[in-house]
Design a protein around this motif. Sequence first.
Motif, mmCIF file in Angstrom:
data_model
loop_
_atom_site.group_PDB
_atom_site.id
_atom_site.type_symbol
_atom_site.label_atom_id
_atom_site.label_comp_id
_atom_site.label_asym_id
_atom_site.label_seq_id
_atom_site.Cartn_x
_atom_site.Cartn_y
_atom_site.Cartn_z
ATOM 1 N N THR A 183 0.821 -1.220 0.000
ATOM 2 C CA THR A 183 0.000 0.000 0.000
ATOM 3 C C THR A 183 0.851 1.265 0.000
ATOM 4 O O THR A 183 0.336 2.363 0.218
ATOM 5 C CB THR A 183 -0.932 0.009 1.225
ATOM 6 O OG1 THR A 183 -0.163 -0.186 2.409
ATOM 7 C CG2 THR A 183 -1.969 -1.099 1.130
ATOM 8 N N SER A 184 2.150 1.112 -0.245
ATOM 9 C CA SER A 184 3.059 2.258 -0.289
ATOM 10 C C SER A 184 3.520 2.493 -1.716
ATOM 11 O O SER A 184 3.425 1.611 -2.574
ATOM 12 C CB SER A 184 4.279 2.015 0.613
ATOM 13 O OG SER A 184 3.885 1.769 1.939
ATOM 14 N N ALA A 185 4.048 3.684 -1.963
ATOM 15 C CA ALA A 185 4.556 4.010 -3.295
ATOM 16 C C ALA A 185 5.821 3.219 -3.583
ATOM 17 O O ALA A 185 6.526 2.777 -2.664
ATOM 18 C CB ALA A 185 4.829 5.509 -3.390
ATOM 19 N N GLU A 186 6.124 3.069 -4.867
ATOM 20 C CA GLU A 186 7.328 2.358 -5.297
ATOM 21 C C GLU A 186 8.566 3.031 -4.718
ATOM 22 O O GLU A 186 8.722 4.253 -4.769
ATOM 23 C CB GLU A 186 7.414 2.341 -6.830
ATOM 24 C CG GLU A 186 8.669 1.705 -7.401
ATOM 25 C CD GLU A 186 8.662 0.187 -7.316
ATOM 26 O OE1 GLU A 186 9.701 -0.427 -7.604
ATOM 27 O OE2 GLU A 186 7.616 -0.393 -6.971
ATOM 28 N N GLY A 187 9.468 2.230 -4.128
ATOM 29 C CA GLY A 187 10.731 2.760 -3.634
ATOM 30 C C GLY A 187 10.740 3.175 -2.178
ATOM 31 O O GLY A 187 11.785 3.562 -1.652
ATOM 32 N N VAL A 188 9.610 3.098 -1.470
ATOM 33 C CA VAL A 188 9.559 3.464 -0.056
ATOM 34 C C VAL A 188 10.343 2.437 0.764
ATOM 35 O O VAL A 188 10.169 1.232 0.593
ATOM 36 C CB VAL A 188 8.098 3.538 0.441
ATOM 37 C CG1 VAL A 188 8.059 3.696 1.957
ATOM 38 C CG2 VAL A 188 7.380 4.696 -0.222
ATOM 39 N N GLN A 189 11.215 2.923 1.645
ATOM 40 C CA GLN A 189 12.030 2.037 2.479
ATOM 41 C C GLN A 189 11.243 1.604 3.721
ATOM 42 O O GLN A 189 10.667 2.430 4.422
ATOM 43 C CB GLN A 189 13.305 2.752 2.905
ATOM 44 C CG GLN A 189 14.241 3.078 1.752
ATOM 45 C CD GLN A 189 14.777 1.832 1.077
ATOM 46 O OE1 GLN A 189 15.192 0.887 1.741
ATOM 47 N NE2 GLN A 189 14.770 1.819 -0.249
ATOM 48 N N LEU A 190 11.219 0.302 3.985
ATOM 49 C CA LEU A 190 10.508 -0.225 5.155
ATOM 50 C C LEU A 190 11.490 -0.600 6.256
ATOM 51 O O LEU A 190 12.637 -0.989 5.984
ATOM 52 C CB LEU A 190 9.698 -1.470 4.773
ATOM 53 C CG LEU A 190 8.675 -1.337 3.641
ATOM 54 C CD1 LEU A 190 7.934 -2.653 3.471
ATOM 55 C CD2 LEU A 190 7.701 -0.207 3.904
ATOM 56 N N SER A 191 11.038 -0.506 7.491
ATOM 57 C CA SER A 191 11.864 -0.947 8.613
ATOM 58 C C SER A 191 11.865 -2.473 8.681
ATOM 59 O O SER A 191 11.018 -3.138 8.062
ATOM 60 C CB SER A 191 11.311 -0.381 9.921
ATOM 61 O OG SER A 191 10.054 -0.975 10.219
ATOM 62 N N HIS A 192 12.806 -3.015 9.447
ATOM 63 C CA HIS A 192 12.873 -4.477 9.605
ATOM 64 C C HIS A 192 11.573 -5.015 10.200
ATOM 65 O O HIS A 192 11.059 -6.048 9.768
ATOM 66 C CB HIS A 192 14.051 -4.840 10.507
ATOM 67 C CG HIS A 192 14.153 -6.307 10.798
ATOM 68 N ND1 HIS A 192 14.645 -7.217 9.882
ATOM 69 C CD2 HIS A 192 13.802 -7.034 11.913
ATOM 70 C CE1 HIS A 192 14.606 -8.435 10.409
ATOM 71 N NE2 HIS A 192 14.094 -8.355 11.640
ATOM 72 N N ALA A 193 11.028 -4.326 11.187
ATOM 73 C CA ALA A 193 9.787 -4.773 11.824
ATOM 74 C C ALA A 193 8.631 -4.787 10.827
ATOM 75 O O ALA A 193 7.797 -5.712 10.830
ATOM 76 C CB ALA A 193 9.450 -3.862 13.005
ATOM 77 N N GLN A 194 8.566 -3.778 9.954
ATOM 78 C CA GLN A 194 7.501 -3.731 8.948
ATOM 79 C C GLN A 194 7.639 -4.884 7.950
ATOM 80 O O GLN A 194 6.647 -5.504 7.563
ATOM 81 C CB GLN A 194 7.535 -2.396 8.214
ATOM 82 C CG GLN A 194 7.047 -1.214 9.033
ATOM 83 C CD GLN A 194 7.238 0.107 8.311
ATOM 84 O OE1 GLN A 194 8.266 0.337 7.656
ATOM 85 N NE2 GLN A 194 6.242 0.978 8.416
ATOM 86 N N ARG A 195 8.875 -5.163 7.551
ATOM 87 C CA ARG A 195 9.092 -6.262 6.601
ATOM 88 C C ARG A 195 8.734 -7.606 7.217
ATOM 89 O O ARG A 195 8.144 -8.460 6.554
ATOM 90 C CB ARG A 195 10.541 -6.262 6.108
ATOM 91 C CG ARG A 195 10.865 -5.087 5.202
ATOM 92 C CD ARG A 195 12.228 -5.225 4.533
ATOM 93 N NE ARG A 195 13.330 -5.109 5.476
ATOM 94 C CZ ARG A 195 14.058 -6.111 5.915
ATOM 95 N NH1 ARG A 195 13.818 -7.351 5.494
ATOM 96 N NH2 ARG A 195 15.059 -5.909 6.768
ATOM 97 N N MET A 196 9.079 -7.808 8.473
ATOM 98 C CA MET A 196 8.748 -9.073 9.136
ATOM 99 C C MET A 196 7.239 -9.218 9.327
ATOM 100 O O MET A 196 6.680 -10.314 9.203
ATOM 101 C CB MET A 196 9.461 -9.160 10.482
ATOM 102 C CG MET A 196 10.985 -9.279 10.384
ATOM 103 S SD MET A 196 11.568 -10.681 9.367
ATOM 104 C CE MET A 196 11.896 -9.873 7.786
ATOM 105 N N ALA A 197 6.559 -8.115 9.587
ATOM 106 C CA ALA A 197 5.093 -8.155 9.716
ATOM 107 C C ALA A 197 4.456 -8.464 8.365
ATOM 108 O O ALA A 197 3.494 -9.238 8.268
ATOM 109 C CB ALA A 197 4.582 -6.828 10.262
#
Length: 438
Positions: A183-197
């Motif tokens: 649900t984010s725009a292309e290229g937005v950096q995610l945190s480790h916690a967000q990626r694991m979720a």
Amino acid sequence: MAVSVVSTSPRPPVEPGSARSYRPALALLASLFFMWGFITVINNTLLPHLRSVFELNYTQTTLIESTWFVGYLVASLPAAKLIERIGYQRALVIGLAVMTMGSAGMILAASLPSYGVTLVSLFTVSCGIALLQVAANPYVAVIGPPESSEARLTLVQAFNTTGDVLAVVFGRYLILSRTTAGTSAEGVQLSHAQRMADAQATELPYFIVALVLAALAVVIARAHLPALGAATQRTNAEQRRNLSLWSHRNLILGCGAIFLYVLAEIGVGNLFINFASQPSVANITHEKAAFYLTFVWGGMMVGRFAGAWIMRNFAPDRVLAFFALGALLSALAATILHGPAAMYALIVVGLFHSIMFPTIFALAIRGLGPLTEEGSGLLIMSIAGGALVFIQGAIADNYGIQTAFVVTALCELYVLFYALWGSKPTHALAEVALDAEA
């Protein structure tokens, strides 16, 4: 090997309600086509999801799909041997069981999360699909009149594409819409916690898939499918010495056509969401791009239902040539144009891809007679062409994602060549008769 009986007399017409009416079997087989189409196209939403979870570049992302298609390369010829030993129906059940195990592995991969378990699980699912493909495609092609095999195979493939369309909707709502990356725009950096979720988002989808596959395996095991008797089994070793697959131009060149067509189809499906999300193209989120991806597979679905009728009135090779030319021009447009027009051009490629696989397959096994099963194994093995999609990923990383669709255009050019010349049978054998035993 079992002795094969080859019939040179015409088949009697199929009478509704008679022992030779195979409509119930076709209806059941259509559910298999639907299911493996569904599972294959879940990858279109799964790959951009995995790209963000594991922070992959385009080459690494498309290598996941390459692993999927290596399963076809590894499993296809052993699948043909297995069918020869245990028959079509048992082979279908085993294929569904293998797919169920692979889907269960995807649940484990999401809970860990693990890139390695993901690869092994997808490879397992693809091996099961390869077994289904080797069994079901020739089965559909030979259980009716030979003159309508292309139309019949195109019709059941339409249900395959129906599964494709619903898979995109399924993946959009159960994977992308439930993740931060989706649900984010292309290229937005995610945190480790967000990626694991985000990684956990695939647990529910694959749990549902595993349940459906297990239930379908039970249904197929208990069904009364018409037996393809000795007439459709391979010839014994002595007879086989005088028959060679390599003398059939339509088969050999058809393997190349399947190989490159699948590369084109997979490249479009797997890169579409990232392509449409580019600021220079449509500049939309992955979830929104998945909505437009439904039109790619929707075009294929409509094209296959229409193609089943078209090929009852026009020569299949000419229809294939027309669709290949349309796909070639659309792929070039997607490479050259900018803005939403480029996205719409890539969507149109889906419509022109619609009839290609079933038509190429049916043209390629024409005239193989008792070699039909072995030829089918080679054709399904050629689906491994999708493994080369990493080439498009590498081009996207180094020259831009739009340039990567030059590969698609080159694939369409070969299919056009096959339709115009390569599909003409050489050394055709007498058609194989179908036993009426149930």
